[in-house]
Design an enzyme around this catalytic site. Structure first.
Site, PDB file in Angstrom:
ATOM      1  N   THR A 126      -2.520  -5.222  16.770  1.00  0.00           N
ATOM      2  CA  THR A 126      -3.591  -4.441  17.402  1.00  0.00           C
ATOM      3  C   THR A 126      -4.987  -4.948  17.059  1.00  0.00           C
ATOM      4  O   THR A 126      -5.231  -5.432  15.944  1.00  0.00           O
ATOM      5  CB  THR A 126      -3.474  -2.966  16.966  1.00  0.00           C
ATOM      6  OG1 THR A 126      -4.713  -2.301  17.227  1.00  0.00           O
ATOM      7  CG2 THR A 126      -3.190  -2.824  15.484  1.00  0.00           C
ATOM      8  N   GLU A 128      -7.262  -3.116  16.315  1.00  0.00           N
ATOM      9  CA  GLU A 128      -7.767  -2.288  15.211  1.00  0.00           C
ATOM     10  C   GLU A 128      -7.820  -3.095  13.907  1.00  0.00           C
ATOM     11  O   GLU A 128      -8.558  -2.747  12.988  1.00  0.00           O
ATOM     12  CB  GLU A 128      -6.884  -1.052  15.012  1.00  0.00           C
ATOM     13  CG  GLU A 128      -7.063   0.017  16.055  1.00  0.00           C
ATOM     14  CD  GLU A 128      -8.421   0.712  15.999  1.00  0.00           C
ATOM     15  OE1 GLU A 128      -8.805   1.183  14.928  1.00  0.00           O
ATOM     16  OE2 GLU A 128      -9.093   0.764  17.040  1.00  0.00           O
ATOM     17  N   TYR A 150      -3.853   3.215   9.517  1.00  0.00           N
ATOM     18  CA  TYR A 150      -3.086   2.619  10.620  1.00  0.00           C
ATOM     19  C   TYR A 150      -3.313   1.103  10.670  1.00  0.00           C
ATOM     20  O   TYR A 150      -2.368   0.310  10.720  1.00  0.00           O
ATOM     21  CB  TYR A 150      -3.524   3.264  11.943  1.00  0.00           C
ATOM     22  CG  TYR A 150      -3.070   2.545  13.185  1.00  0.00           C
ATOM     23  CD1 TYR A 150      -1.801   2.731  13.698  1.00  0.00           C
ATOM     24  CD2 TYR A 150      -3.931   1.664  13.856  1.00  0.00           C
ATOM     25  CE1 TYR A 150      -1.380   2.065  14.846  1.00  0.00           C
ATOM     26  CE2 TYR A 150      -3.527   1.001  14.992  1.00  0.00           C
ATOM     27  CZ  TYR A 150      -2.246   1.202  15.487  1.00  0.00           C
ATOM     28  OH  TYR A 150      -1.842   0.531  16.620  1.00  0.00           O
ATOM     29  N   LYS A 154      -0.723  -2.023  10.021  1.00  0.00           N
ATOM     30  CA  LYS A 154      -0.475  -3.006  11.088  1.00  0.00           C
ATOM     31  C   LYS A 154      -0.776  -4.431  10.617  1.00  0.00           C
ATOM     32  O   LYS A 154      -0.157  -5.396  11.058  1.00  0.00           O
ATOM     33  CB  LYS A 154      -1.314  -2.662  12.321  1.00  0.00           C
ATOM     34  CG  LYS A 154      -0.747  -1.514  13.145  1.00  0.00           C
ATOM     35  CD  LYS A 154       0.418  -1.988  13.997  1.00  0.00           C
ATOM     36  CE  LYS A 154       0.905  -0.936  14.958  1.00  0.00           C
ATOM     37  NZ  LYS A 154       1.985  -1.420  15.837  1.00  0.00           N
TER      38      LYS A 154
HETATM   39  O1  G4F Z   1      -8.338   6.239  22.484  1.00  0.00           O
HETATM   40  P1  G4F Z   1      -8.422   6.114  21.010  1.00  0.00           P
HETATM   41  O2  G4F Z   1      -7.754   7.169  20.217  1.00  0.00           O
HETATM   42  O3  G4F Z   1      -7.871   4.660  20.686  1.00  0.00           O
HETATM   43  P2  G4F Z   1      -8.033   3.686  19.418  1.00  0.00           P
HETATM   44  O4  G4F Z   1      -8.307   4.450  18.188  1.00  0.00           O
HETATM   45  O5  G4F Z   1      -9.003   2.623  19.793  1.00  0.00           O
HETATM   46  O6  G4F Z   1      -6.570   3.055  19.284  1.00  0.00           O
HETATM   47  C1  G4F Z   1      -5.750   2.716  20.387  1.00  0.00           C
HETATM   48  O7  G4F Z   1      -5.878   1.350  20.709  1.00  0.00           O
HETATM   49  C2  G4F Z   1      -5.474   0.442  19.666  1.00  0.00           C
HETATM   50  C3  G4F Z   1      -5.678  -0.984  20.152  1.00  0.00           C
HETATM   51  O8  G4F Z   1      -4.742  -1.339  21.103  1.00  0.00           O
HETATM   52  C4  G4F Z   1      -4.037   0.697  19.257  1.00  0.00           C
HETATM   53  F1  G4F Z   1      -3.688  -0.096  18.232  1.00  0.00           F
HETATM   54  C5  G4F Z   1      -3.862   2.146  18.842  1.00  0.00           C
HETATM   55  O9  G4F Z   1      -2.496   2.403  18.573  1.00  0.00           O
HETATM   56  C6  G4F Z   1      -4.317   3.048  19.993  1.00  0.00           C
HETATM   57  O10 G4F Z   1      -3.472   2.812  21.108  1.00  0.00           O
HETATM   58  O11 G4F Z   1      -9.951   6.071  20.545  1.00  0.00           O
HETATM   59  C7  G4F Z   1     -10.872   5.168  21.119  1.00  0.00           C
HETATM   60  C8  G4F Z   1     -12.275   5.523  20.689  1.00  0.00           C
HETATM   61  C9  G4F Z   1     -12.484   5.705  19.179  1.00  0.00           C
HETATM   62  O12 G4F Z   1     -13.659   5.044  18.810  1.00  0.00           O
HETATM   63  C10 G4F Z   1     -12.660   7.203  18.977  1.00  0.00           C
HETATM   64  O13 G4F Z   1     -13.479   7.569  17.883  1.00  0.00           O
HETATM   65  O14 G4F Z   1     -12.625   6.811  21.256  1.00  0.00           O
HETATM   66  C11 G4F Z   1     -13.317   7.571  20.290  1.00  0.00           C
HETATM   67  N1  G4F Z   1     -13.191   8.997  20.610  1.00  0.00           N
HETATM   68  C12 G4F Z   1     -14.238   9.842  20.851  1.00  0.00           C
HETATM   69  N2  G4F Z   1     -13.788  11.078  21.069  1.00  0.00           N
HETATM   70  C13 G4F Z   1     -12.047   9.694  20.683  1.00  0.00           C
HETATM   71  C14 G4F Z   1     -12.426  11.016  20.972  1.00  0.00           C
HETATM   72  N3  G4F Z   1     -10.751   9.334  20.548  1.00  0.00           N
HETATM   73  C15 G4F Z   1      -9.814  10.299  20.707  1.00  0.00           C
HETATM   74  N4  G4F Z   1      -8.491   9.929  20.601  1.00  0.00           N
HETATM   75  N5  G4F Z   1     -10.137  11.613  20.973  1.00  0.00           N
HETATM   76  C16 G4F Z   1     -11.447  12.028  21.117  1.00  0.00           C
HETATM   77  O15 G4F Z   1     -11.721  13.202  21.354  1.00  0.00           O
END
Ligand code: G4F
Length: 340
Positions: A126, A128, A150, A154
């Protein structure tokens, strides 16, 4: 004879797309899933492939189960898509996340080494792992700086892959995938959380504003359907290797909101700062988005943008779906789904 592929994490977003892709190539597909009391097969049903897969009980934490499955079926290819994949949850469950996402991969590699050394192995790594990125854009050579339990787990799995390749000649590939989304994305991830909620607001199924965390982090978002092809391509090449898979474009959460809002007739204007910020629809004056500090992370990954030139040069791979098309695909799907 048909090739056989085993996919762990078959019930997830990528598992469904990859299984469909491999079935079209006439593979025999074994889908590994963790037993649950609720229906976790809805994606396979939506893809209309549920009946075409041999489903097997599997748990990344149960080494005896992993050994039995690998020894019995000795698949040509193994795609490890199983993980605790929600970054946010990894601060609450760091030990479980490390067991599943780090040690689980070591169990798989050990089982392959012992019982099926010819099995080609794909590990879902990833972006990440780049975390507090030390270089823009990120390539296979960019140093890692993980920012969550996480990402730390990874990273261990990524290096285990490299090490088993170099130590035991296992054909193990690490796909460093940047964020990849689709209408099948889990509802806890930010893109799907946004499209589902905005679709409900548009269809007047709710009045409540959407609560989000950091709106300014930037991600390189591609389409999951494009990315599974690359997983397969890595295992067809003569040499196992690590590849960055990305679009080369980055957008903030705010950009994503604006793009999908167009399909819901919302014209969002931002008011207030930090935890008090709100997104208000200029036309109706309604609050659509509210920032809520419960969704902020203890350490954030601010900016991810990948350079997939190696994948292009060696494996002739390029993403087909652009950011705008991805936004459109997701929001139109959810407007339709919530209407029904
Ligand atoms: O959609 P996210 O939760 O994805 P994140 O953390 O980038 O991770 C995903 O992608 C990775 C790369 O392929 C994978 F390894 C991992 O397993 C997963 O699929 O969050 C994206 C961004 C972050 O910066 C977070 O802080 O969105 C921001 N965010 C803002 N508000 C939020 C929220 N994320 C989530 N989940 N929920 C919110 O309310």
């Amino acid at each position: 004879m048909n090739k056989s592929a085993m996919i762990s994490g078959i019930t997830g977003q990528d598992g469904g797309y990859l299984a469909k892709f491999l079935l079209q190539k006439n593979y025999t597909v074994y889908g590994l899933y963790r037993r649950a009391s609720n229906d976790t097969f809805f994606r396979l049903k939506e893809h209309e492939i549920f009946d075409k897969i041999t489903l097997l009980d599997f748990d990344l934490l149960e080494f005896t189960n992993i050994c039995r499955v690998i020894r019995k079926y000795q698949p040509d290819e193994f795609y490890n898509l199983a993980a605790q994949s929600f970054v946010s949850a990894s601060w609450e469950e760091p030990l479980y996340t490390t067991q599943a996402d780090g040690m689980g991969v070591l169990y798989l590699l050990e089982a392959i080494r012992e019982f099926s050394p010819k099995t080609k192995f794909y590990q879902a790594s990833t972006s990440e792992m780049f975390g507090k990125a030390v270089e823009i854009p990120q390539t296979e050579k960019t140093p890692f700086y993980p920012r969550s339990p996480y990402a730390v787990a990874k990273l261990m799995a990524h290096w285990a892959c490299v090490n088993y390749r170099e130590s035991f000649n296992i054909f193990s590939c690490s796909g460093i995938l940047f964020n990849h989304e689709s209408p099948m994305r889990g509802e806890e991830f930010v893109t799907r959380k946004i499209t589902l909620h905005l679709a409900k607001l548009y269809n007047k199924l709710t009045d409540a504003p959407l609560k989000l965390g950091n709106l300014d982090s930037k991600r390189d978002w591609g389409f999951a359907g494009d990315y599974v092809e690359m997983m397969w391509k890595m295992l067809q090449n003569d040499n196992p290797d690590n590849y960055v898979i990305a679009t080369g474009e980055t957008h903030s959460i705010r950009d994503f909101i604006h793009e999908v809002s167009r399909y819901c007739n919302f014209d969002i204007e931002w008011q207030g700062n930090n935890e008090n910020e709100k997104g208000i629809d200029k036309k109706s004056g309604k609050t659509i988005i509210m920032v809520d500090k419960q969704f902020f992370r203890p350490a954030e990954v601010d900016l991810l943008i990948g350079n997939a030139v190696k994948a292009k040069e060696i494996l002739s791979w390029e993403p087909k779906v652009k950011f705008n098309d991805l936004c459109k695909m997701m929001i139109l799907h959810d407007i339709d789904k919530t209407r029904k």
